[in-house]
Write a protein that holds these residues in place. Structure first.
Motif, PDB file in Angstrom:
ATOM      1  N   SER A  58      59.944-111.967 -19.384  1.00 38.56           N
ATOM      2  CA  SER A  58      61.002-111.092 -19.889  1.00 38.56           C
ATOM      3  C   SER A  58      60.583-109.626 -19.878  1.00 38.56           C
ATOM      4  CB  SER A  58      61.393-111.502 -21.309  1.00 38.56           C
ATOM      5  OG  SER A  58      60.287-111.375 -22.175  1.00 38.56           O
ATOM      6  N   HIS A 105      55.855-104.326 -12.667  1.00 38.19           N
ATOM      7  CA  HIS A 105      57.292-104.469 -12.874  1.00 38.19           C
ATOM      8  C   HIS A 105      57.895-104.949 -11.555  1.00 38.19           C
ATOM      9  CE1 HIS A 105      61.092-103.834 -14.956  1.00 38.19           C
ATOM     10  NE2 HIS A 105      61.557-103.544 -13.754  1.00 38.19           N
ATOM     11  N   THR A 123      66.090-104.483 -11.228  1.00 38.96           N
ATOM     12  CA  THR A 123      65.703-104.334 -12.640  1.00 38.96           C
ATOM     13  C   THR A 123      65.251-102.898 -12.940  1.00 38.96           C
ATOM     14  OG1 THR A 123      63.444-105.063 -12.212  1.00 38.96           O
ATOM     15  CG2 THR A 123      65.054-106.769 -12.838  1.00 38.96           C
ATOM     16  N   GLN A 126      65.633-101.922 -16.729  1.00 44.70           N
ATOM     17  CA  GLN A 126      64.571-102.489 -17.555  1.00 44.70           C
ATOM     18  C   GLN A 126      63.291-101.662 -17.412  1.00 44.70           C
ATOM     19  OE1 GLN A 126      66.771-104.055 -15.667  1.00 44.70           O
ATOM     20  NE2 GLN A 126      66.987-106.215 -16.192  1.00 44.70           N
ATOM     21  N   ARG A 129      63.648 -98.473 -19.416  1.00 48.42           N
ATOM     22  CA  ARG A 129      63.474 -98.744 -20.852  1.00 48.42           C
ATOM     23  C   ARG A 129      61.996 -98.919 -21.207  1.00 48.42           C
ATOM     24  NH1 ARG A 129      68.397-101.554 -20.277  1.00 48.42           N
ATOM     25  NH2 ARG A 129      67.375-103.555 -19.918  1.00 48.42           N
ATOM     26  N   ARG A 130      61.256 -99.608 -20.340  1.00 50.36           N
ATOM     27  CA  ARG A 130      59.824 -99.794 -20.593  1.00 50.36           C
ATOM     28  C   ARG A 130      59.103 -98.451 -20.642  1.00 50.36           C
ATOM     29  NH1 ARG A 130      57.021-103.970 -16.603  1.00 50.36           N
ATOM     30  NH2 ARG A 130      55.266-103.633 -18.019  1.00 50.36           N
TER      31      ARG A 130
END
Length: 198
Positions: A58, A105, A123, A126, A129-130
């Protein structure tokens, strides 16, 4: 050639695997059937266990039976560096090389007008955000030197720029052991552009 429906299905499924065509799939199926106890039954059990346990991480998108994956959970990794790759296969290749000790990633592909893949299919959000979560000082774009890979790298770099992290890319050019006379024009041009002090 007539075979029963079970064997026909096995051959058809094996032929869908990368690197296996119909002839190779028939040979593989024959080897599996002939070595039922040594190969076929353990393979069937391993496939069933893998299907039940292995999931995408995830956090990074790697495949593992734990979430977060073993790579993300490893405290010895440099958490300030994230290496962005197209696929899990690329992540595994970098791990085999042992050259990257940071995090990863997985984008899940590259942009492709022909394939109908846009930014929303990857992605990228995502990843943003990381990075925005803090602690990341560098993002390495380890994407292929294809047109789609380069377009994806440009888009990701543009989206990361406002977050204030260093964005680097893998070098392109002459491979170790490569002879100039055997390299294509694009590789030679990239090598000249990426030259560095001797």
């Amino acid at each position: 050639m007539f075979v029963g429906p079970e064997l026909d299905r096995l051959i058809a499924l094996l032929a869908k695997l990368p690197g296996l065509g119909p002839r190779s799939a028939r040979r593989a199926a024959l080897a599996l059937i002939q070595k039922r106890e040594a190969l076929l039954q353990p393979l069937a059990a391993a496939l069933e266990a893998a299907a039940a346990a292995i999931r995408p991480c995830s956090v990074c998108g790697n495949l593992d039976s734990t979430d977060p994956c073993g790579t993300c959970a490893d405290d010895r990794r440099d958490r300030s560096v994230i290496c962005v790759v197209e696929s899990v296969g690329d992540l595994w290749a970098l791990e085999r090389a042992g050259a990257h000790r940071g995090l990863y990633h997985v984008l899940g592909g590259t942009l492709s007008a022909i394939g109908g893949r846009g930014p929303e299919d990857l992605t990228i959000q995502q990843l943003l955000r990381r990075v925005a979560g803090g602690g990341v000082s560098e993002v390495i774009l380890a994407l292929g030197a294809t047109v789609d890979g380069q377009a994806t790298a440009h888009l990701v770099a543009d989206r990361l720029r406002p977050l204030g992290v260093a964005v680097t890319r893998l070098a392109h050019g002459v491979p170790v052991g490569g002879e100039l006379g055997y390299l294509d024009d694009g590789t030679l041009a990239a090598a000249l552009k990426a030259r560095r002090p001797a």
